[in-house]
Design a protein around this motif. Structure first.
Motif, PDB file in Angstrom:
ATOM      1  N   SER A  72      22.143  17.917  54.292  1.00  0.00           N
ATOM      2  CA  SER A  72      22.734  16.150  54.280  1.00  0.00           C
ATOM      3  C   SER A  72      23.489  15.611  55.791  1.00  0.00           C
ATOM      4  O   SER A  72      23.321  14.411  56.082  1.00  0.00           O
ATOM      5  CB  SER A  72      23.314  16.340  52.648  1.00  0.00           C
TER       6      SER A  72
ATOM      7  N   ASN B 195      21.192  21.833  50.969  1.00  0.00           N
ATOM      8  CA  ASN B 195      21.827  20.832  50.798  1.00  0.00           C
ATOM      9  C   ASN B 195      23.047  19.721  51.215  1.00  0.00           C
ATOM     10  O   ASN B 195      22.323  19.144  51.800  1.00  0.00           O
ATOM     11  CB  ASN B 195      22.085  20.172  49.086  1.00  0.00           C
TER      12      ASN B 195
ATOM     13  N   PHE C 225      12.579  10.797  37.273  1.00  0.00           N
ATOM     14  CA  PHE C 225      12.564  12.000  37.739  1.00  0.00           C
ATOM     15  C   PHE C 225      10.937  12.139  38.279  1.00  0.00           C
ATOM     16  O   PHE C 225      10.616  12.199  39.210  1.00  0.00           O
ATOM     17  CB  PHE C 225      13.768  12.440  38.401  1.00  0.00           C
TER      18      PHE C 225
ATOM     19  N   GLY D 186      20.667  11.164  48.548  1.00  0.00           N
ATOM     20  CA  GLY D 186      19.466  10.208  49.349  1.00  0.00           C
ATOM     21  C   GLY D 186      18.303  11.404  49.756  1.00  0.00           C
ATOM     22  O   GLY D 186      17.108  10.596  50.641  1.00  0.00           O
ATOM     23  N   TYR D 187      17.966  11.939  49.904  1.00  0.00           N
ATOM     24  CA  TYR D 187      17.165  12.948  50.588  1.00  0.00           C
ATOM     25  C   TYR D 187      16.643  14.533  49.445  1.00  0.00           C
ATOM     26  O   TYR D 187      17.279  14.294  48.259  1.00  0.00           O
ATOM     27  CB  TYR D 187      17.829  14.220  51.467  1.00  0.00           C
ATOM     28  N   LYS D 188      15.266  14.618  50.098  1.00  0.00           N
ATOM     29  CA  LYS D 188      14.626  15.675  48.612  1.00  0.00           C
ATOM     30  C   LYS D 188      14.333  16.740  49.732  1.00  0.00           C
ATOM     31  O   LYS D 188      14.209  16.838  50.671  1.00  0.00           O
ATOM     32  CB  LYS D 188      13.722  14.735  48.684  1.00  0.00           C
TER      33      LYS D 188
ATOM     34  N   SER E  91       8.191  11.959  40.514  1.00  0.00           N
ATOM     35  CA  SER E  91       7.864  13.425  41.771  1.00  0.00           C
ATOM     36  C   SER E  91       5.995  12.830  41.348  1.00  0.00           C
ATOM     37  O   SER E  91       5.654  13.401  42.806  1.00  0.00           O
ATOM     38  CB  SER E  91       8.501  14.268  41.371  1.00  0.00           C
TER      39      SER E  91
ATOM     40  N   SER F  57      14.047  19.938  37.570  1.00  0.00           N
ATOM     41  CA  SER F  57      14.272  20.837  39.092  1.00  0.00           C
ATOM     42  C   SER F  57      13.246  21.442  39.616  1.00  0.00           C
ATOM     43  O   SER F  57      12.350  21.944  40.482  1.00  0.00           O
ATOM     44  CB  SER F  57      15.223  20.913  39.758  1.00  0.00           C
TER      45      SER F  57
ATOM     46  N   GLU G 179      11.631  20.719  43.173  1.00  0.00           N
ATOM     47  CA  GLU G 179      11.899  19.453  43.825  1.00  0.00           C
ATOM     48  C   GLU G 179      13.334  19.064  43.203  1.00  0.00           C
ATOM     49  O   GLU G 179      13.959  19.157  41.915  1.00  0.00           O
ATOM     50  CB  GLU G 179      11.435  18.560  44.522  1.00  0.00           C
ATOM     51  N   GLU G 180      14.087  18.627  44.518  1.00  0.00           N
ATOM     52  CA  GLU G 180      15.504  17.645  43.452  1.00  0.00           C
ATOM     53  C   GLU G 180      16.231  16.825  44.707  1.00  0.00           C
ATOM     54  O   GLU G 180      16.206  17.726  45.496  1.00  0.00           O
ATOM     55  CB  GLU G 180      16.727  18.559  43.330  1.00  0.00           C
ATOM     56  N   GLU G 181      16.712  15.455  44.159  1.00  0.00           N
ATOM     57  CA  GLU G 181      17.052  14.468  44.841  1.00  0.00           C
ATOM     58  C   GLU G 181      18.839  15.089  45.881  1.00  0.00           C
ATOM     59  O   GLU G 181      19.451  15.272  43.910  1.00  0.00           O
ATOM     60  CB  GLU G 181      16.882  13.221  45.219  1.00  0.00           C
TER      61      GLU G 181
END
Length: 283
Positions: free
Chosen positions: A121, A117, A21, A73-75, A25, A63, A68-70
């Motif tokens: 989402s 999130n 990750f 499927g989104y960041k 990134s 993170s 950031e974190e996924e």
């Protein structure tokens, strides 16, 4: 120094998933591709990687280090004012989207939204699928609330990044919604026992307000179950994420309230109990 040399020297310091990750990134490419065509690190890149390693050794979550974190499927942008999104919550989002689309629901609340999130989402997925116009051609309205104003500032950044319509409300649970009623309430409330938080080195960087569910970990879930009934439409649904050891407690509370019917118990991808879906008892 080439990246592959730095990785060989330092990979033992990281979990493999975290190392992948971090590299993705920083370099915007998968680790497998970078090891085949390993770039020479600039002084800035080398210093940044070493800084990440030192912070990671102090058990700061990656993170927060990367910001950031996924999720789904989104960041998402995150900092220490919000809980880090967990993959275990993704199944709650999947169920919420299924319920919204099947029933053509319009008014959605993400209660205790943190980084946003869950709400984002849902909004982004429905937008991609063309589901923003729902029942009676009414536009989908998604609300995201949190008691923490600092968390809402993070959520606002993510809303703007993902370009979705989500209305933010600063409130303690339902206090800011006296004149609102919803088709779907989805929530990942604080449900960790206070003693566990105090003894955990892995949770010390995350905001206690987003974790602590009281002495027994059930305080916020109990309050939500007691109050949510008054903010749901007759056909409304509430999805609550729970701790994997809280199923019996939730069952007892729901049975004692006599205002909900259990629609479904939800397991996460590892097979642990992760949530409950309730609808109003109309009998």
């Amino acid at each position: 120094m080439k990246l592959k040399d730095w990785l060989n020297q330092n990979k033992q310091e990281f979990l493999e998933s975290d190392l992948r990750f971090a590299v993705k990134s920083i370099f915007s490419r998968d680790l497998s591709l970078l090891t085949l065509d390993s770039p020479v690190l600039s002084q800035h890149q080398l210093a940044f990687l070493n800084k990440i390693k030192e912070m990671y050794k102090r058990k700061m979550p990656l993170s927060y280090i990367l910001g950031e974190e996924e999720f789904f499927g989104y960041k998402f942008f995150v900092n220490q004012n919000v809980l880090i999104p967990r993959p275990s919550s993704e199944v709650i989002v999947e169920k919420a989207i299924e319920i919204i689309e099947t029933n053509k629901f319009n008014r959605i609340l993400d209660l205790g939204c943190g980084s946003g999130n869950i709400a984002i989402s849902i909004a982004k997925t429905l937008k991609k699928r063309g589901s923003y116009l729902q029942n009676n051609n009414e536009e989908l309205m998604i609300f995201a609330s949190d008691i923490s104003f600092k968390a809402l500032k993070v959520c606002k950044v993510n809303i703007e990044t993902h370009q979705v319509k989500v209305k933010l409300i600063n409130t303690d649970l339902f206090k800011g919604f006296k004149h609102h009623i919803f088709d779907v309430i989805v929530t990942n409330p604080p449900y960790v026992e206070e003693e566990y938080i105090e003894n955990s080195s892995f949770l010390k960087y995350e905001p206690k307000v987003a974790l602590a569910g009281g002495r027994d970990g059930f305080c916020l879930i109990r309050r939500i179950l007691t109050q949510a009934y008054f903010y749901l439409r007759r056909e409304g649904v509430i999805l609550i994420e729970i701790g994997d050891n809280q199923k019996n407690r939730v069952e007892e509370t729901v049975a004692s309230l006599k205002v909900y019917d259990v629609k479904e118990w939800v397991k996460d991808y590892s097979g642990k109990w992760r949530g409950i879906i309730l609808k109003m008892n109309l009998t």
